[in-house]
Design a protein around this motif. Structure first.
Motif, PDB file in Angstrom:
ATOM      1  N   MET A 380       0.829  -1.201   0.000  1.00 32.68           N
ATOM      2  CA  MET A 380       0.000   0.000   0.000  1.00 32.68           C
ATOM      3  C   MET A 380       0.870   1.260   0.000  1.00 32.68           C
ATOM      4  SD  MET A 380      -3.006   1.006   2.736  1.00 32.68           S
ATOM      5  CE  MET A 380      -3.715  -0.639   2.567  1.00 32.68           C
ATOM      6  N   LYS A 381       1.968   1.205   0.760  1.00 32.23           N
ATOM      7  CA  LYS A 381       2.851   2.366   0.828  1.00 32.23           C
ATOM      8  C   LYS A 381       3.512   2.612  -0.518  1.00 32.23           C
ATOM      9  CE  LYS A 381       6.420   4.478   3.691  1.00 32.23           C
ATOM     10  NZ  LYS A 381       7.218   4.368   4.925  1.00 32.23           N
ATOM     11  N   ALA A 382       3.951   1.547  -1.199  1.00 31.96           N
ATOM     12  CA  ALA A 382       4.555   1.699  -2.515  1.00 31.96           C
ATOM     13  C   ALA A 382       3.586   2.369  -3.485  1.00 31.96           C
ATOM     14  CB  ALA A 382       4.982   0.328  -3.056  1.00 31.96           C
ATOM     15  N   TYR A 383       2.323   1.957  -3.444  1.00 35.20           N
ATOM     16  CA  TYR A 383       1.292   2.507  -4.317  1.00 35.20           C
ATOM     17  C   TYR A 383       1.117   4.005  -4.064  1.00 35.20           C
ATOM     18  CZ  TYR A 383      -3.359   2.909  -6.490  1.00 35.20           C
ATOM     19  OH  TYR A 383      -4.430   3.271  -7.262  1.00 35.20           O
ATOM     20  N   LYS A 384       1.059   4.396  -2.780  1.00 37.19           N
ATOM     21  CA  LYS A 384       0.864   5.802  -2.442  1.00 37.19           C
ATOM     22  C   LYS A 384       2.081   6.645  -2.811  1.00 37.19           C
ATOM     23  CE  LYS A 384      -2.667   5.547   1.179  1.00 37.19           C
ATOM     24  NZ  LYS A 384      -3.555   6.504   0.480  1.00 37.19           N
ATOM     25  N   LEU A 385       3.276   6.127  -2.585  1.00 39.18           N
ATOM     26  CA  LEU A 385       4.479   6.850  -2.966  1.00 39.18           C
ATOM     27  C   LEU A 385       4.517   7.103  -4.465  1.00 39.18           C
ATOM     28  CD1 LEU A 385       7.131   5.003  -0.753  1.00 39.18           C
ATOM     29  CD2 LEU A 385       6.385   7.380  -0.500  1.00 39.18           C
ATOM     30  N   GLN A 386       4.165   6.083  -5.246  1.00 36.70           N
ATOM     31  CA  GLN A 386       4.167   6.228  -6.701  1.00 36.70           C
ATOM     32  C   GLN A 386       3.110   7.234  -7.178  1.00 36.70           C
ATOM     33  OE1 GLN A 386       3.694   2.172  -7.916  1.00 36.70           O
ATOM     34  NE2 GLN A 386       5.750   1.572  -7.230  1.00 36.70           N
ATOM     35  N   LYS A 387       1.954   7.235  -6.513  1.00 31.88           N
ATOM     36  CA  LYS A 387       0.907   8.190  -6.883  1.00 31.88           C
ATOM     37  C   LYS A 387       1.369   9.623  -6.638  1.00 31.88           C
ATOM     38  CE  LYS A 387      -3.422   7.708  -6.085  1.00 31.88           C
ATOM     39  NZ  LYS A 387      -4.740   7.497  -5.415  1.00 31.88           N
ATOM     40  N   LYS A 388       2.025   9.827  -5.481  1.00 32.42           N
ATOM     41  CA  LYS A 388       2.503  11.172  -5.174  1.00 32.42           C
ATOM     42  C   LYS A 388       3.593  11.603  -6.159  1.00 32.42           C
ATOM     43  CE  LYS A 388       1.333  11.747  -0.296  1.00 32.42           C
ATOM     44  NZ  LYS A 388       0.785  13.111  -0.459  1.00 32.42           N
ATOM     45  N   ALA A 389       4.503  10.690  -6.484  1.00 40.36           N
ATOM     46  CA  ALA A 389       5.565  11.017  -7.435  1.00 40.36           C
ATOM     47  C   ALA A 389       4.989  11.351  -8.805  1.00 40.36           C
ATOM     48  CB  ALA A 389       6.553   9.853  -7.537  1.00 40.36           C
ATOM     49  N   LYS A 391       2.255  12.815  -9.493  1.00 37.99           N
ATOM     50  CA  LYS A 391       1.611  14.129  -9.512  1.00 37.99           C
ATOM     51  C   LYS A 391       2.587  15.236  -9.888  1.00 37.99           C
ATOM     52  CE  LYS A 391      -2.078  13.149  -6.204  1.00 37.99           C
ATOM     53  NZ  LYS A 391      -2.673  13.491  -4.876  1.00 37.99           N
ATOM     54  N   VAL A 392       3.869  14.980  -9.671  1.00 40.86           N
ATOM     55  CA  VAL A 392       4.876  15.997 -10.041  1.00 40.86           C
ATOM     56  C   VAL A 392       5.635  15.599 -11.300  1.00 40.86           C
ATOM     57  CG1 VAL A 392       5.122  16.872  -7.694  1.00 40.86           C
ATOM     58  CG2 VAL A 392       6.560  14.972  -8.442  1.00 40.86           C
ATOM     59  N   GLY A 393       5.091  14.631 -12.036  1.00 46.52           N
ATOM     60  CA  GLY A 393       5.656  14.272 -13.333  1.00 46.52           C
ATOM     61  C   GLY A 393       6.697  13.180 -13.330  1.00 46.52           C
TER      62      GLY A 393
END
Length: 498
Positions: A380-389, A391-393
């Motif tokens: 779950m943490k990997a998924y959220k980290l990738q989503k945030k990354a 957002k900034v391209g």
């Protein structure tokens, strides 16, 4: 200057209860207005040659009670300002002027601003008759509620409850539905009509579910809910839950509960959360209700520990949540709009950033990856980290590139294994593969945690099929060959497709 405006109470309906002072005021007034002519005392006023003008027409011409009370207030202020100085205008209301009279409240606010002298003379309210005719002492605990705005959150079963403004069957129905959120359908309530008025009074005892099936509701109707201090009556209240948890943690409570700390209950909080998720996956409402209760208990226990230290209580938690929900939903509680879920989410994220600014935190100075909880499950943490990354391209362009990366990580893991790399190196290569595989979830619109959960469930189901088939043959998985179990595995897959 203006005329003096005097508000008087006509009592609960019995003309014999009118005070001499109020009668003198009515006789001496330049003009008498009454909120409604639908009151038993009006006949007595006619006998005393006291003429009046009622506001009953406003009830018919306007759409809501607030509009009526606003119109009455404006009319009385206008009349007082235009009347000769030294004269007195009397506004007569049923019961007591300070009990359930919204127009009087408005007059008390506005008359000083308009330079109008306002006097208020009390009268017998319907409460006086209710205490006598219904036979309860308000000092035992009592609340008065308005049927037109009643909410279940106001109800306290341990108090005697009077509900006024029950004008008609519709209002009685709304009152019944509200009460049934806390009281059983069979609970006996009392309907009072024209209490204390000779030949008009009616007192009926009915089960709650029949409250709106009674005739005769009108301006002089009320509902009385007797106090119920039994344990059953309070067990649906949040206050009772708070009391129970407090008792469990007290010196006279449970030794196990007293010994718990935030650290010792940490795993319980995680386990209860996953048990709730399991009930959601199983679509089992009854089980979900139970597991949500277990999860709520964990929140109560952690809050109680802080309450004992004096830092905060569960009510502070609730207050903070209420403030956050209102602040982050300006499209619901403010002036913004949101035509769809995506726009609502943008509002939410925008208000989150604003919250940080109000706390002195600059969102633009934070890492793009901040805000991801440290102890989330790794997938779950990997998924959220990738989503945030993303957002900034910082992201792949398409699924083809992501799948190519997954193949690359598979090759690197295979190489690490075949070349005899250390266990630590092999584990890191496995982590890279899992991280890359998580990336594809965003591109296909899937939650990787849910995807793996479904695969786990599918594996358990198929393996259970193998075990059952072997049991039917008088054997077990320990005694069976891999070839046989693989055959049964394929059968299980075939059964799923049927």
């Amino acid at each position: 200057m203006s005329a003096t405006l005097t508000v008087v109470g006509l009592g609960s309906g019995n003309p014999d209860r009118l005070t001499l002072g109020i009668i003198k005021k009515l006789k001496a007034a330049a003009t008498v207005y009454v909120r409604t002519a639908e009151h038993p005392v009006m006949a007595a006023l006619k006998e005393l040659d006291i003429s009046s003008c009622s506001f009953d027409g406003l009830y018919e011409s306007l759409d809501s009670f607030p509009e009526v009370y606003e119109a009455i207030t404006s009319r009385l202020i206008e009349e007082a300002l235009s009347a000769p100085e030294g004269t007195e205008i009397v506004y007569a209301v049923p019961g007591h002027p300070m009990v359930a009279e919204s127009a009087v409240s408005l007059l008390r606010q506005r008359c000083p601003e308009a330079g109008i002298e306002l006097q208020i003379l009390g009268g017998e309210s319907f409460l006086d008759e209710a205490f006598v005719r219904l036979g309860f002492d308000p000092i035992e605990g009592f609340q008065l509620l308005d049927a037109s705005g009643i909410r279940s959150s106001q109800l306290q079963p341990e108090l005697h409850t009077l509900i006024g403004q029950v004008y008609d069957s519709f209002t009685a129905s709304e009152t019944k539905l509200c009460l049934m959120e806390l009281y059983p359908p069979e609970y006996e309530v009392i309907v009072g009509h024209a209490l204390g008025v000779e030949q008009e009074e009616r007192i009926l005892r009915v089960p709650l579910y029949e409250l709106d099936r009674q005739d005769g509701y009108g301006n002089l109707s009320l509902v009385y809910v007797p106090a119920n201090r039994s344990e059953d009556a309070r067990k649906r209240t949040f206050a009772r839950l708070h009391e129970i948890v407090d008792t469990l943690r007290s010196p006279e409570g449970c030794p196990w509960d007293r010994e718990q700390t935030h650290e010792s209950l940490r795993k319980n909080l995680i386990e209860e959360t996953y048990e709730v998720l399991e009930t959601i996956d199983e679509d089992d409402p009854d089980h979900m209700k139970e597991e949500l209760g277990d999860l709520l208990l964990q929140i109560m226990l952690h809050s109680q520990m802080e309450e004992e230290l004096g830092t905060f209580s569960v009510y502070d938690v609730i207050e903070g949540l209420n403030d956050k929900l209102i602040f982050r939903h300006p499209h619901v509680f403010g002036g913004k709009n949101a035509v769809d879920a995506e726009e609502a989410l943008k509002n939410w994220e925008g208000m989150k950033a604003e919250e940080k600014r109000l706390k002195g935190v600059k969102p633009e100075a934070e890492s793009a990856l901040s805000g991801v909880p440290r102890d989330l499950p790794a997938l779950m943490k990997a998924y959220k980290l990738q989503k945030k990354a993303s957002k900034v391209g910082f992201d792949w362009d398409n699924t083809t590139d992501v799948l190519a990366k997954i193949r690359e990580e598979v090759d690197e893991l295979q190489e690490a294994i075949e070349t005899g790399a250390t266990a630590e190196e092999q584990m890191l290569e496995l982590g890279d593969l899992l991280f890359a595989a998580t990336n594809i979830a965003r591109f296909i619109g899937a939650d990787p945690e849910e995807a793996l959960t479904r695969t786990n469930r599918k594996f358990v189901s198929r393996f259970a099929y193998i075990e059952q088939q072997l049991l039917n043959r008088g054997t077990s998985v320990k005694e069976s060959s891999l070839e046989v179990m693989e055959q049964l595995w394929q059968e299980a897959k075939a059964e799923e497709r049927k």
